[in-house]
Design an enzyme around this catalytic site. Structure first.
Site, PDB file in Angstrom:
ATOM      1  N   ASP A  55       0.818  -1.209   0.000  1.00  0.00           N
ATOM      2  CA  ASP A  55       0.000   0.000   0.000  1.00  0.00           C
ATOM      3  C   ASP A  55       0.855   1.265   0.000  1.00  0.00           C
ATOM      4  O   ASP A  55       2.080   1.200   0.187  1.00  0.00           O
ATOM      5  CB  ASP A  55      -0.962   0.011   1.199  1.00  0.00           C
ATOM      6  N   ASN A  99      -7.396  -2.129  14.371  1.00  0.00           N
ATOM      7  CA  ASN A  99      -8.785  -2.451  14.022  1.00  0.00           C
ATOM      8  C   ASN A  99      -8.857  -3.682  13.105  1.00  0.00           C
ATOM      9  O   ASN A  99      -9.880  -3.939  12.483  1.00  0.00           O
ATOM     10  CB  ASN A  99      -9.463  -1.239  13.357  1.00  0.00           C
ATOM     11  N   HIS A 116      -7.122  -4.225  10.348  1.00  0.00           N
ATOM     12  CA  HIS A 116      -6.897  -4.048   8.915  1.00  0.00           C
ATOM     13  C   HIS A 116      -5.612  -4.748   8.473  1.00  0.00           C
ATOM     14  O   HIS A 116      -4.672  -4.929   9.252  1.00  0.00           O
ATOM     15  CB  HIS A 116      -6.951  -2.573   8.488  1.00  0.00           C
ATOM     16  N   GLU A 176      -9.746  -1.537   5.380  1.00  0.00           N
ATOM     17  CA  GLU A 176     -10.354  -1.116   6.635  1.00  0.00           C
ATOM     18  C   GLU A 176     -11.632  -1.908   6.935  1.00  0.00           C
ATOM     19  O   GLU A 176     -12.236  -2.488   6.025  1.00  0.00           O
ATOM     20  CB  GLU A 176     -10.689   0.380   6.549  1.00  0.00           C
TER      21      GLU A 176
HETATM   22  C1  GLP Z   1      -0.470   0.684   8.540  1.00  0.00           C
HETATM   23  C2  GLP Z   1      -0.186  -0.151   7.295  1.00  0.00           C
HETATM   24  C3  GLP Z   1      -0.365  -1.616   7.557  1.00  0.00           C
HETATM   25  C4  GLP Z   1       0.267  -1.958   8.886  1.00  0.00           C
HETATM   26  C5  GLP Z   1      -0.469  -1.299   9.993  1.00  0.00           C
HETATM   27  C6  GLP Z   1       0.163  -1.520  11.371  1.00  0.00           C
HETATM   28  O1  GLP Z   1      -1.638   1.418   8.501  1.00  0.00           O
HETATM   29  N1  GLP Z   1      -0.949   0.202   6.151  1.00  0.00           N
HETATM   30  O2  GLP Z   1       0.179  -2.365   6.489  1.00  0.00           O
HETATM   31  O3  GLP Z   1       0.214  -3.352   9.099  1.00  0.00           O
HETATM   32  O4  GLP Z   1      -0.609   0.079   9.778  1.00  0.00           O
HETATM   33  O5  GLP Z   1       1.233  -0.665  11.576  1.00  0.00           O
HETATM   34  P1  GLP Z   1       2.295  -0.849  12.739  1.00  0.00           P
HETATM   35  O6  GLP Z   1       3.073  -2.047  12.364  1.00  0.00           O
HETATM   36  O7  GLP Z   1       3.107   0.399  12.724  1.00  0.00           O
HETATM   37  O8  GLP Z   1       1.515  -1.048  13.972  1.00  0.00           O
END
Ligand code: GLP
Length: 246
Positions: free
Chosen positions: A67, A136, A138, A143
């Site tokens: 992404d 959440n 995702h 989402e």
């Molecule tokens: C972001 C990314 C995800 C990631 C998530 C968790 O929004 N788009 O791919 O897994 O958040 O992030 P973190 O690893 O910093 O908790």
């Protein structure tokens, strides 16, 4: 689904790196699915060490990131293009033209999303997909919602994700409200999926993904239906799992 629980986030990341390294040793022309966020950083650090030790070679590999934010320049300190350069791409011998990240500045974002899925297909599909998980539930930027969206698409970020990700930006107002993300179908098409989750703030999402119902309200729950998915957790992220049930 299989679950491995480690004492520390570094170990969970190192385990992911070892699996990616083994994949590249077996098949140097593998297609790797990359993730951003703070969770995979230990995995990328371990991969860099394995590369420096001469154990893993990226010269024939291809990568596709999950992404990217929409509307911030690639050079922005919080862009996922920049993150991948800093955490992995600039340290290993992956060819720049083989390292793909969705284009969050395309004039036609829907066309860019379709082209991204097509590029993955043309490369032969993803062999190993790394995932983090949002609080959440995702995955990528898929989402919570009423459906699982199949292909790469434009996403409206939820207030919870904007709140969670504001720590990387100067202020919440600067967090982009949209992103371009691989869809759930694009992710589920990967031959193997490694989800890394670390820290107690991920424990509820992990529990819901592992033990709750399969629902688009918790997008990661669909991973249970994949034939080769491995959750790499630290003790914090695993803290709400019932050992017998999980
Ligand atoms: C972001 C990314 C995800 C990631 C998530 C968790 O929004 N788009 O791919 O897994 O958040 O992030 P973190 O690893 O910093 O908790």
């Amino acid at each position: 689904m299989q679950i491995r629980i480690y004492d520390t986030p570094a170990q969970a990341g190192e385990a992911a790196a070892l699996i990616l390294a083994a994949q590249l040793i077996r098949r140097p022309d593998s297609v790797l699915g990359m993730a951003t966020g703070s969770t995979p950083i230990p995995a990328y650090q371990a991969l860099c060490r394995l590369y420096e030790a001469g154990l893993v070679d990226f010269s024939r590999a291809t990568s596709f990131n999950l992404d990217e934010y929409i509307g911030i320049p690639e050079a922005h300190p919080c862009s996922y293009h920049r993150f991948m350069q800093e955490q992995l791409f600039s340290h290993v011998n992956l060819r720049p033209e083989a390292a793909h990240v969705p284009d969050g500045n395309a004039a036609d974002l829907d066309a860019a999303a379709r082209a991204y899925d097509e590029a993955i297909r043309a490369a032969g599909g993803i062999d190993v997909q790394i995932l983090g998980i949002g609080r959440n539930g995702h995955i990528g930027f898929n989402e919570p919602g009423d459906e699982f969206v199949y292909g790469c698409h434009v996403v409206q970020l939820t207030p919870s994700t904007i709140e969670a990700n504001k720590r990387f930006f100067d202020s919440e107002a600067e967090v982009p409200r949209q992103a371009i993300s691989l869809g759930i179908g694009s992710i589920m098409n990967a031959r193997q999926i490694l989800l890394i989750a670390t820290g107690e703030d991920k424990a509820q999402a992990v529990r819901d993904a592992v033990c709750g119902e399969v629902t688009p309200q918790l997008q990661a729950s669909i991973l249970r239906t994949h034939r080769d998915v491995l959750f790499l957790l630290d003790r914090g992220a695993a803290s709400l799992l019932d050992r017998k049930g999980a």
